[in-house]
Design a protein around this motif. Structure first.
Motif, PDB file in Angstrom:
ATOM      1  N   PRO A  17      -6.164  11.223 -19.029  1.00  0.00           N
ATOM      2  CA  PRO A  17      -7.242  10.966 -20.015  1.00  0.00           C
ATOM      3  C   PRO A  17      -7.761   9.538 -20.027  1.00  0.00           C
ATOM      4  CG  PRO A  17      -5.577  12.388 -20.979  1.00  0.00           C
ATOM      5  CD  PRO A  17      -5.049  11.981 -19.627  1.00  0.00           C
ATOM      6  N   SER A  18      -6.931   8.570 -19.652  1.00  0.00           N
ATOM      7  CA  SER A  18      -7.398   7.183 -19.637  1.00  0.00           C
ATOM      8  C   SER A  18      -8.457   6.937 -18.577  1.00  0.00           C
ATOM      9  CB  SER A  18      -6.205   6.238 -19.398  1.00  0.00           C
ATOM     10  OG  SER A  18      -5.576   6.530 -18.157  1.00  0.00           O
ATOM     11  N   THR A  19      -8.630   7.885 -17.632  1.00  0.00           N
ATOM     12  CA  THR A  19      -9.646   7.726 -16.577  1.00  0.00           C
ATOM     13  C   THR A  19     -10.902   8.540 -16.868  1.00  0.00           C
ATOM     14  OG1 THR A  19      -8.813   9.572 -15.225  1.00  0.00           O
ATOM     15  CG2 THR A  19      -7.801   7.407 -14.880  1.00  0.00           C
ATOM     16  N   TRP A  20     -11.003   9.139 -18.030  1.00  0.00           N
ATOM     17  CA  TRP A  20     -12.167   9.960 -18.371  1.00  0.00           C
ATOM     18  C   TRP A  20     -13.180   9.135 -19.158  1.00  0.00           C
ATOM     19  CZ3 TRP A  20      -8.989  14.445 -21.006  1.00  0.00           C
ATOM     20  CH2 TRP A  20      -8.121  15.001 -20.043  1.00  0.00           C
ATOM     21  N   SER A  21     -14.441   9.227 -18.793  1.00  0.00           N
ATOM     22  CA  SER A  21     -15.512   8.618 -19.591  1.00  0.00           C
ATOM     23  C   SER A  21     -15.927   9.648 -20.644  1.00  0.00           C
ATOM     24  CB  SER A  21     -16.706   8.235 -18.709  1.00  0.00           C
ATOM     25  OG  SER A  21     -17.751   7.727 -19.506  1.00  0.00           O
ATOM     26  N   LYS A  22     -15.290   9.602 -21.782  1.00  0.00           N
ATOM     27  CA  LYS A  22     -15.489  10.637 -22.802  1.00  0.00           C
ATOM     28  C   LYS A  22     -16.925  10.702 -23.324  1.00  0.00           C
ATOM     29  CE  LYS A  22     -10.609  10.354 -24.062  1.00  0.00           C
ATOM     30  NZ  LYS A  22     -10.281   9.332 -23.045  1.00  0.00           N
ATOM     31  N   PRO A  23     -17.620   9.559 -23.522  1.00  0.00           N
ATOM     32  CA  PRO A  23     -19.026   9.658 -23.977  1.00  0.00           C
ATOM     33  C   PRO A  23     -19.907  10.432 -22.994  1.00  0.00           C
ATOM     34  CG  PRO A  23     -18.198   7.429 -24.284  1.00  0.00           C
ATOM     35  CD  PRO A  23     -17.173   8.154 -23.484  1.00  0.00           C
ATOM     36  N   ASP A  24     -19.660  10.258 -21.700  1.00  0.00           N
ATOM     37  CA  ASP A  24     -20.454  10.987 -20.706  1.00  0.00           C
ATOM     38  C   ASP A  24     -20.074  12.461 -20.670  1.00  0.00           C
ATOM     39  OD1 ASP A  24     -22.132   8.895 -19.501  1.00  0.00           O
ATOM     40  OD2 ASP A  24     -20.232   8.024 -18.898  1.00  0.00           O
ATOM     41  N   LEU A  25     -18.788  12.754 -20.790  1.00  0.00           N
ATOM     42  CA  LEU A  25     -18.344  14.151 -20.760  1.00  0.00           C
ATOM     43  C   LEU A  25     -18.893  14.934 -21.946  1.00  0.00           C
ATOM     44  CD1 LEU A  25     -14.666  13.582 -19.602  1.00  0.00           C
ATOM     45  CD2 LEU A  25     -16.438  14.811 -18.335  1.00  0.00           C
ATOM     46  N   VAL A  26     -18.982  14.290 -23.093  1.00  0.00           N
ATOM     47  CA  VAL A  26     -19.547  14.959 -24.274  1.00  0.00           C
ATOM     48  C   VAL A  26     -20.987  15.388 -24.006  1.00  0.00           C
ATOM     49  CG1 VAL A  26     -20.324  14.562 -26.651  1.00  0.00           C
ATOM     50  CG2 VAL A  26     -18.036  13.866 -25.970  1.00  0.00           C
ATOM     51  N   LEU A  27     -21.720  14.579 -23.259  1.00  0.00           N
ATOM     52  CA  LEU A  27     -23.113  14.903 -22.943  1.00  0.00           C
ATOM     53  C   LEU A  27     -23.223  15.910 -21.800  1.00  0.00           C
ATOM     54  CD1 LEU A  27     -24.595  11.268 -23.030  1.00  0.00           C
ATOM     55  CD2 LEU A  27     -24.808  13.019 -24.803  1.00  0.00           C
ATOM     56  N   LEU A  28     -22.306  15.846 -20.850  1.00  0.00           N
ATOM     57  CA  LEU A  28     -22.410  16.642 -19.632  1.00  0.00           C
ATOM     58  C   LEU A  28     -21.900  18.069 -19.772  1.00  0.00           C
ATOM     59  CD1 LEU A  28     -21.172  13.910 -17.129  1.00  0.00           C
ATOM     60  CD2 LEU A  28     -23.407  15.017 -16.999  1.00  0.00           C
ATOM     61  N   LEU A  29     -20.797  18.252 -20.493  1.00  0.00           N
ATOM     62  CA  LEU A  29     -20.099  19.540 -20.467  1.00  0.00           C
ATOM     63  C   LEU A  29     -20.884  20.708 -21.072  1.00  0.00           C
ATOM     64  CD1 LEU A  29     -16.407  18.442 -21.124  1.00  0.00           C
ATOM     65  CD2 LEU A  29     -17.469  19.145 -18.972  1.00  0.00           C
ATOM     66  N   PRO A  30     -21.614  20.527 -22.184  1.00  0.00           N
ATOM     67  CA  PRO A  30     -22.386  21.675 -22.694  1.00  0.00           C
ATOM     68  C   PRO A  30     -23.399  22.199 -21.680  1.00  0.00           C
ATOM     69  CG  PRO A  30     -22.192  19.985 -24.384  1.00  0.00           C
ATOM     70  CD  PRO A  30     -21.678  19.375 -23.113  1.00  0.00           C
ATOM     71  N   GLY A  31     -24.081  21.281 -20.997  1.00  0.00           N
ATOM     72  CA  GLY A  31     -25.034  21.701 -19.970  1.00  0.00           C
ATOM     73  C   GLY A  31     -24.342  22.400 -18.815  1.00  0.00           C
ATOM     74  N   LEU A  32     -23.164  21.928 -18.451  1.00  0.00           N
ATOM     75  CA  LEU A  32     -22.391  22.554 -17.372  1.00  0.00           C
ATOM     76  C   LEU A  32     -22.085  24.011 -17.686  1.00  0.00           C
ATOM     77  CD1 LEU A  32     -20.561  22.523 -14.809  1.00  0.00           C
ATOM     78  CD2 LEU A  32     -18.727  21.692 -16.310  1.00  0.00           C
ATOM     79  N   VAL A  33     -21.546  24.255 -18.869  1.00  0.00           N
ATOM     80  CA  VAL A  33     -21.180  25.621 -19.259  1.00  0.00           C
ATOM     81  C   VAL A  33     -22.418  26.515 -19.319  1.00  0.00           C
ATOM     82  CG1 VAL A  33     -20.164  27.043 -21.084  1.00  0.00           C
ATOM     83  CG2 VAL A  33     -19.124  24.844 -20.483  1.00  0.00           C
ATOM     84  N   ALA A  34     -23.501  25.976 -19.895  1.00  0.00           N
ATOM     85  CA  ALA A  34     -24.747  26.753 -19.962  1.00  0.00           C
ATOM     86  C   ALA A  34     -25.288  27.038 -18.567  1.00  0.00           C
ATOM     87  CB  ALA A  34     -25.789  25.986 -20.777  1.00  0.00           C
ATOM     88  N   GLY A  35     -25.187  26.060 -17.662  1.00  0.00           N
ATOM     89  CA  GLY A  35     -25.665  26.245 -16.299  1.00  0.00           C
ATOM     90  C   GLY A  35     -24.876  27.307 -15.550  1.00  0.00           C
ATOM     91  N   ILE A  36     -23.557  27.355 -15.767  1.00  0.00           N
ATOM     92  CA  ILE A  36     -22.736  28.382 -15.126  1.00  0.00           C
ATOM     93  C   ILE A  36     -23.141  29.762 -15.627  1.00  0.00           C
ATOM     94  CG2 ILE A  36     -20.390  29.321 -14.993  1.00  0.00           C
ATOM     95  CD1 ILE A  36     -19.395  26.417 -14.905  1.00  0.00           C
ATOM     96  N   GLY A  37     -23.400  29.863 -16.931  1.00  0.00           N
ATOM     97  CA  GLY A  37     -23.849  31.144 -17.488  1.00  0.00           C
ATOM     98  C   GLY A  37     -25.174  31.578 -16.881  1.00  0.00           C
ATOM     99  N   CYS A  38     -26.112  30.636 -16.752  1.00  0.00           N
ATOM    100  CA  CYS A  38     -27.410  30.953 -16.139  1.00  0.00           C
ATOM    101  C   CYS A  38     -27.239  31.335 -14.671  1.00  0.00           C
ATOM    102  CB  CYS A  38     -28.348  29.751 -16.248  1.00  0.00           C
ATOM    103  SG  CYS A  38     -28.877  29.354 -17.925  1.00  0.00           S
ATOM    104  N   GLY A  39     -26.364  30.596 -13.991  1.00  0.00           N
ATOM    105  CA  GLY A  39     -26.130  30.890 -12.584  1.00  0.00           C
ATOM    106  C   GLY A  39     -25.556  32.274 -12.367  1.00  0.00           C
ATOM    107  N   TYR A  40     -24.659  32.683 -13.259  1.00  0.00           N
ATOM    108  CA  TYR A  40     -24.066  34.027 -13.149  1.00  0.00           C
ATOM    109  C   TYR A  40     -25.123  35.108 -13.355  1.00  0.00           C
ATOM    110  CZ  TYR A  40     -21.357  38.171 -14.340  1.00  0.00           C
ATOM    111  OH  TYR A  40     -20.863  39.449 -14.382  1.00  0.00           O
TER     112      TYR A  40
END
Length: 252
Positions: free
Chosen positions: A67-90
């Motif tokens: 966890p000390s190597t994670w940029s949490k502010p960026d992950l908060v912004l990135l992950l919702p789009g990732l999950v939505a994109g996987i759903g669209c891709g499926y």
């Protein structure tokens, strides 16, 4: 898929290469190892084979990218789009023209690298952008679902931020841990593994610990500038592979 010694060896080497990339750069360059699998199985079978293996790779890689190597502010912004994109891709998997997706993603990434080269191969630090992060997450989700190539959109967002090399790798690693876990079930529904695929999968599990560890050791030996140059270089390789896949698909 026919079960032969050649099939097992080539699949093992392909999975090892993917694991090495995860250890060295945190993930996102899985497509570098996938061409090897195309010699012994079709792309859909390869997707079904890799879906569970990606989860095992990611969980092992998180031993190093804590966890000390994670940029949490960026992950908060990135992950919702990732999950939505996987759903669209499926949902779009059976109707999307995979060749066109590959060509557009390849050309976009190559333009990104050319702009970097034009700037003197230096990282131009840019501020965090919520719209860009959401767009990168969404594009990565779609492309990782349809082509196992979610790395370029993420890299185009993260590299200009100028993150420390371990933060870049750790953030990428967790991003794809979430993505690969999310897409595992959809891929298994699209490509239900046969008995032979499960056997190859079991053998390939042995490649994960050594592959990730060796990649992680390489990461420690490279400095910040070398890591970023390697990432841009891998983007070129990835883009050319995507471009070839798209163009050759139209020519077939």
């Amino acid at each position: 898929m026919e079960l032969t010694v050649t099939t097992i060896l080539i699949a093992f080497v392909g999975v090892f290469l993917i694991c090495f990339m995860k250890g060295a750069f945190g993930g996102g360059f899985s497509i570098v190892g996938i061409p090897l699998l195309s010699f012994v199985m079709d792309p859909v079978t390869a997707g079904g084979l890799l879906a569970p293996l990606f989860i095992a790779m990611d969980l092992f890689a998180l031993r190093y990218w804590k966890p000390s190597t994670w940029s949490k502010p960026d992950l908060v912004l990135l992950l919702p789009g990732l999950v939505a994109g996987i759903g669209c891709g499926y949902l779009l998997f059976r109707v999307l023209d995979h060749r066109a997706v590959a060509i557009v993603m390849a050309l976009t990434t190559l333009i990104f690298v050319v702009l970097w080269l034009a700037a003197g191969s230096e990282v131009t630090i840019r501020p965090r952008s919520s719209p860009k992060a959401v767009a990168a997450g969404l594009a990565s989700g779609v492309t990782t679902m349809v082509a196992h190539s979610g790395g370029p959109p993420l890299a185009m967002y993260l590299l200009p931020l100028g993150l420390r090399k371990e933060i870049y790798a750790g953030t990428t690693s967790l991003f794809f841990t979430v993505g690969n876990t999310t897409k595992a079930l959809p891929w298994l529904l699209l490509a239900k593994p046969t008995g032979n695929v499960w056997i190859v999968m079991a053998v390939c599990l042995l490649a994960i610990p050594v592959g990730v560890w060796l990649g992680w050791r390489l990461h420690g030996k490279l400095d910040q500038r070398q890591i970023y140059r390697a990432c841009y270089g891998l983007l070129v390789v990835t883009s050319l592979k995507l471009l070839w896949d798209g163009i050759s698909g139209y020519m077939a």
